[in-house]
Design an enzyme around this catalytic site. Structure first.
Site, PDB file in Angstrom:
ATOM      1  N   ASP A 170       0.846  -1.203   0.000  1.00  0.00           N
ATOM      2  CA  ASP A 170       0.000   0.000   0.000  1.00  0.00           C
ATOM      3  C   ASP A 170       0.878   1.249   0.000  1.00  0.00           C
ATOM      4  OD1 ASP A 170      -2.294   1.603   0.177  1.00  0.00           O
ATOM      5  OD2 ASP A 170      -2.266   1.588   2.375  1.00  0.00           O
ATOM      6  N   ASN A 215      -2.432 -11.127  -2.803  1.00  0.00           N
ATOM      7  CA  ASN A 215      -2.336 -12.587  -2.909  1.00  0.00           C
ATOM      8  C   ASN A 215      -0.987 -13.040  -2.393  1.00  0.00           C
ATOM      9  OD1 ASN A 215      -4.729 -13.804  -4.371  1.00  0.00           O
ATOM     10  ND2 ASN A 215      -4.259 -12.041  -5.667  1.00  0.00           N
ATOM     11  N   ARG A 274     -11.131   9.056 -12.525  1.00  0.00           N
ATOM     12  CA  ARG A 274     -10.460   9.260 -11.230  1.00  0.00           C
ATOM     13  C   ARG A 274      -9.848   7.969 -10.701  1.00  0.00           C
ATOM     14  NH1 ARG A 274     -14.767  10.721  -7.515  1.00  0.00           N
ATOM     15  NH2 ARG A 274     -13.112  11.032  -6.012  1.00  0.00           N
TER      16      ARG A 274
HETATM   17  C1  LIG Z   1       8.461  10.599   1.633  1.00  0.00           C
HETATM   18  C2  LIG Z   1       7.065  10.297   2.118  1.00  0.00           C
HETATM   19  C3  LIG Z   1       6.244   9.529   1.066  1.00  0.00           C
HETATM   20  C4  LIG Z   1       4.948   9.220   1.657  1.00  0.00           C
HETATM   21  C5  LIG Z   1       4.045   8.435   0.746  1.00  0.00           C
HETATM   22  C6  LIG Z   1       2.793   8.167   1.550  1.00  0.00           C
HETATM   23  C7  LIG Z   1       1.997   7.088   0.961  1.00  0.00           C
HETATM   24  C8  LIG Z   1       0.887   6.733   1.915  1.00  0.00           C
HETATM   25  C9  LIG Z   1       0.191   5.545   1.343  1.00  0.00           C
HETATM   26  C10 LIG Z   1      -0.956   5.150   2.214  1.00  0.00           C
HETATM   27  C11 LIG Z   1      -2.199   5.059   1.404  1.00  0.00           C
HETATM   28  C12 LIG Z   1      -3.337   4.799   2.297  1.00  0.00           C
HETATM   29  O1  LIG Z   1      -3.302   3.890   3.011  1.00  0.00           O
HETATM   30  S1  LIG Z   1      -4.700   5.882   2.308  1.00  0.00           S
HETATM   31  C13 LIG Z   1      -5.613   5.386   3.757  1.00  0.00           C
HETATM   32  C14 LIG Z   1      -6.612   4.257   3.456  1.00  0.00           C
HETATM   33  N1  LIG Z   1      -7.672   4.725   2.563  1.00  0.00           N
HETATM   34  C15 LIG Z   1      -8.666   5.538   2.987  1.00  0.00           C
HETATM   35  O2  LIG Z   1      -8.705   5.952   4.157  1.00  0.00           O
HETATM   36  C16 LIG Z   1      -9.699   5.948   1.959  1.00  0.00           C
HETATM   37  C17 LIG Z   1     -11.092   5.778   2.532  1.00  0.00           C
HETATM   38  N2  LIG Z   1     -12.083   5.930   1.457  1.00  0.00           N
HETATM   39  C18 LIG Z   1     -12.434   7.155   0.967  1.00  0.00           C
HETATM   40  O3  LIG Z   1     -12.027   8.226   1.487  1.00  0.00           O
HETATM   41  C19 LIG Z   1     -13.332   7.175  -0.232  1.00  0.00           C
HETATM   42  O4  LIG Z   1     -14.053   5.954  -0.308  1.00  0.00           O
HETATM   43  C20 LIG Z   1     -12.535   7.373  -1.554  1.00  0.00           C
HETATM   44  C21 LIG Z   1     -11.745   8.725  -1.491  1.00  0.00           C
HETATM   45  C22 LIG Z   1     -11.568   6.219  -1.799  1.00  0.00           C
HETATM   46  C23 LIG Z   1     -13.542   7.409  -2.707  1.00  0.00           C
HETATM   47  O5  LIG Z   1     -14.572   8.341  -2.388  1.00  0.00           O
HETATM   48  P1  LIG Z   1     -15.093   9.413  -3.455  1.00  0.00           P
HETATM   49  O6  LIG Z   1     -13.990  10.403  -3.759  1.00  0.00           O
HETATM   50  O7  LIG Z   1     -16.386   9.949  -2.903  1.00  0.00           O
HETATM   51  O8  LIG Z   1     -15.323   8.577  -4.769  1.00  0.00           O
HETATM   52  P2  LIG Z   1     -16.530   7.608  -5.208  1.00  0.00           P
HETATM   53  O9  LIG Z   1     -17.469   8.441  -6.037  1.00  0.00           O
HETATM   54  O10 LIG Z   1     -17.045   6.849  -4.046  1.00  0.00           O
HETATM   55  O11 LIG Z   1     -15.758   6.547  -6.145  1.00  0.00           O
HETATM   56  C24 LIG Z   1     -15.128   6.960  -7.364  1.00  0.00           C
HETATM   57  C25 LIG Z   1     -15.127   5.715  -8.264  1.00  0.00           C
HETATM   58  O12 LIG Z   1     -14.333   4.681  -7.633  1.00  0.00           O
HETATM   59  C26 LIG Z   1     -15.137   3.508  -7.381  1.00  0.00           C
HETATM   60  N3  LIG Z   1     -14.741   2.962  -6.088  1.00  0.00           N
HETATM   61  C27 LIG Z   1     -14.663   3.606  -4.893  1.00  0.00           C
HETATM   62  N4  LIG Z   1     -14.238   2.768  -3.933  1.00  0.00           N
HETATM   63  C28 LIG Z   1     -14.091   1.559  -4.528  1.00  0.00           C
HETATM   64  C29 LIG Z   1     -13.667   0.285  -4.066  1.00  0.00           C
HETATM   65  N5  LIG Z   1     -13.307   0.085  -2.790  1.00  0.00           N
HETATM   66  N6  LIG Z   1     -13.607  -0.733  -4.952  1.00  0.00           N
HETATM   67  C30 LIG Z   1     -13.949  -0.545  -6.275  1.00  0.00           C
HETATM   68  N7  LIG Z   1     -14.321   0.650  -6.776  1.00  0.00           N
HETATM   69  C31 LIG Z   1     -14.409   1.682  -5.920  1.00  0.00           C
HETATM   70  C32 LIG Z   1     -16.580   3.996  -7.376  1.00  0.00           C
HETATM   71  O13 LIG Z   1     -17.473   2.968  -7.752  1.00  0.00           O
HETATM   72  C33 LIG Z   1     -16.532   5.094  -8.462  1.00  0.00           C
HETATM   73  O14 LIG Z   1     -16.523   4.467  -9.734  1.00  0.00           O
HETATM   74  P3  LIG Z   1     -17.258   5.113 -11.002  1.00  0.00           P
HETATM   75  O15 LIG Z   1     -18.704   5.198 -10.637  1.00  0.00           O
HETATM   76  O16 LIG Z   1     -16.628   6.484 -11.210  1.00  0.00           O
HETATM   77  O17 LIG Z   1     -16.950   4.151 -12.099  1.00  0.00           O
END
Ligand SMILES: CCCCCCCCCCCC(=O)SCCNC(=O)CCNC(=O)[C@H](O)C(C)(C)COP(=O)(O)OP(=O)(O)OC[C@H]1O[C@@H](n2cnc3c(N)ncnc32)[C@H](O)[C@@H]1OP(=O)(O)O
Length: 314
Positions: free
Chosen positions: A240, A261, A284
């Site tokens: 991730d 996997n 997006r």
């Molecule tokens: C040097 C330092 C470096 C530093 C580098 C640092 C790197 C850090 C890396 C860590 C990364 C993380 O862990 S981030 C933390 C974990 N993740 C989170 O907390 C995110 C939680 N979820 C959310 O906030 C939200 O669900 C989002 C932002 C993901 C999506 O919400 P949204 O913006 O309202 O969008 P939404 O309309 O729902 O979805 C947009 C499109 O994606 C699809 N979609 C949405 N979710 C899913 C899903 N799980 N599986 C399939 N498809 C999905 C929808 O059907 C839609 O498709 P369509 O209809 O358009 O076809």
């Protein structure tokens, strides 16, 4: 939250803090069909070493897994757990790292199995529905879905006490780039680097195409699940994270889905070569894939991820 009498003491910095127990968890504690298995499972096992276990060896580190209570039901088909995600488990500042949530889900799938059988995670699929703020006492409901021969299918939900759903997982990333959005000291991976025996090597090379990375990660002997074997949640976390690094070269986003996997157990002593690649972008939606291999090219883990770019107005 229930009254402070239903509270536990936790270490925060050098001071102790009282955290209220979510009311739903309080109910579970009083439900005779559930037993507190928080200490028994690992302690009674000769398969696990708590001091080298990914989750348990993080439990004494301030701001990380400040509470980790697991209740298993009598039928050995479900667990209800309370995990307080401390302030040092971030990806984006103030938001719990997706890998950290995946780790907990993987771990608790393991506990749900351990109440009946011991197994290895073959596949982990995690959907991050809402960003989980740090300092949340999360409730994790894990249950056995079905068995097909040696395959045990499980599912879990991460909620808060009000029933808000944050993550759903089955077994088998808003805009950033602004200063202050990532804080290395509170970052799940980065804050682990100063701890002896954890991520002993973590070197990332980004390709000029800004679409792929190659990294060298030596997990060390303190990031295990099964003894001597790197915890699946830890591998998921690194995948991730490296998907995040691949994104950050050009774009910003949140992980929506992480699909891992586990092809072969990864020995703690292995220098892992991890490649990530941006596969395609649809609106997006950004699709990425990754492989965890050794220096000989043997594949241990394959992962895919869906990152969602911020809405144009964001
Ligand atoms: C040097 C330092 C470096 C530093 C580098 C640092 C790197 C850090 C890396 C860590 C990364 C993380 O862990 S981030 C933390 C974990 N993740 C989170 O907390 C995110 C939680 N979820 C959310 O906030 C939200 O669900 C989002 C932002 C993901 C999506 O919400 P949204 O913006 O309202 O969008 P939404 O309309 O729902 O979805 C947009 C499109 O994606 C699809 N979609 C949405 N979710 C899913 C899903 N799980 N599986 C399939 N498809 C999905 C929808 O059907 C839609 O498709 P369509 O209809 O358009 O076809």
């Amino acid at each position: 939250m229930s009254e402070v009498s239903n509270a536990v003491e936790t270490q925060n910095g050098n001071s102790k803090e009282i955290l209220a127990i979510p009311s739903k968890f309080d109910t579970i504690q009083k439900d005779a069909s559930y037993q507190n298995i928080s200490t028994d499972v690992l302690v009674d096992s000769n398969v696990f070493d708590v001091t080298k276990h990914y989750i348990h060896s993080l439990a004494d580190i301030n701001g990380k897994y400040e509470q980790f209570f697991v209740y298993g039901d009598g039928a050995k088909t479900r667990t209800v757990s309370l995990v307080h995600f401390g302030e040092n488990l971030c990806g984006h500042l103030g938001i719990v790292h997706g890998g950290c949530i995946s780790t907990v889900c993987d771990e608790l799938f393991g506990w749900t199995m351990v109440t009946g059988h011991v197994g290895f995670t073959a596949y982990l699929n995690v959907n991050f529905r809402k960003p989980l703020p740090t300092q949340t006492s999360a409730l994790i409901f894990t249950e056995l879905d079905r068995r097909e021969g040696r395959k045990v299918f499980m599912k879990s939900r991460v909620e808060d006490d009000e029933g808000n759903l944050f993550t759903e997982a089955t077994a088998f990333e808003k805009a950033f780039g602004e200063d202050g959005v990532i804080n290395v000291e509170k970052h799940f991976i980065h804050s682990l680097r100063n701890i002896g025996g954890k991520y002993e090597t973590f070197v990332v090379y980004g390709h000029n195409d800004k679409q792929s990375t190659t990294s060298f990660v030596y997990f060390g002997n303190s990031l295990c699940g099964h003894e001597g074997i790197v915890h699946g949640g830890c591998i998921s976390t690194v995948c991730d994270e490296l998907f995040g690094w691949t994104m950050i070269m050009d774009k910003a986003g949140f992980t929506a889905n992480l699909n891992v996997n586990f092809r072969k157990p990864l020995k703690a002593s292995t220098l892992a070569v991890i490649t990530t690649e941006l596969e395609k972008i649809e609106g997006r939606k950004v699709y990425l894939k990754s492989k965890v291999q050794d220096t000989e090219g043997n594949t241990y883990t394959e992962a895919t991820s869906l990152f969602i770019l911020p809405r144009p107005s964001q």
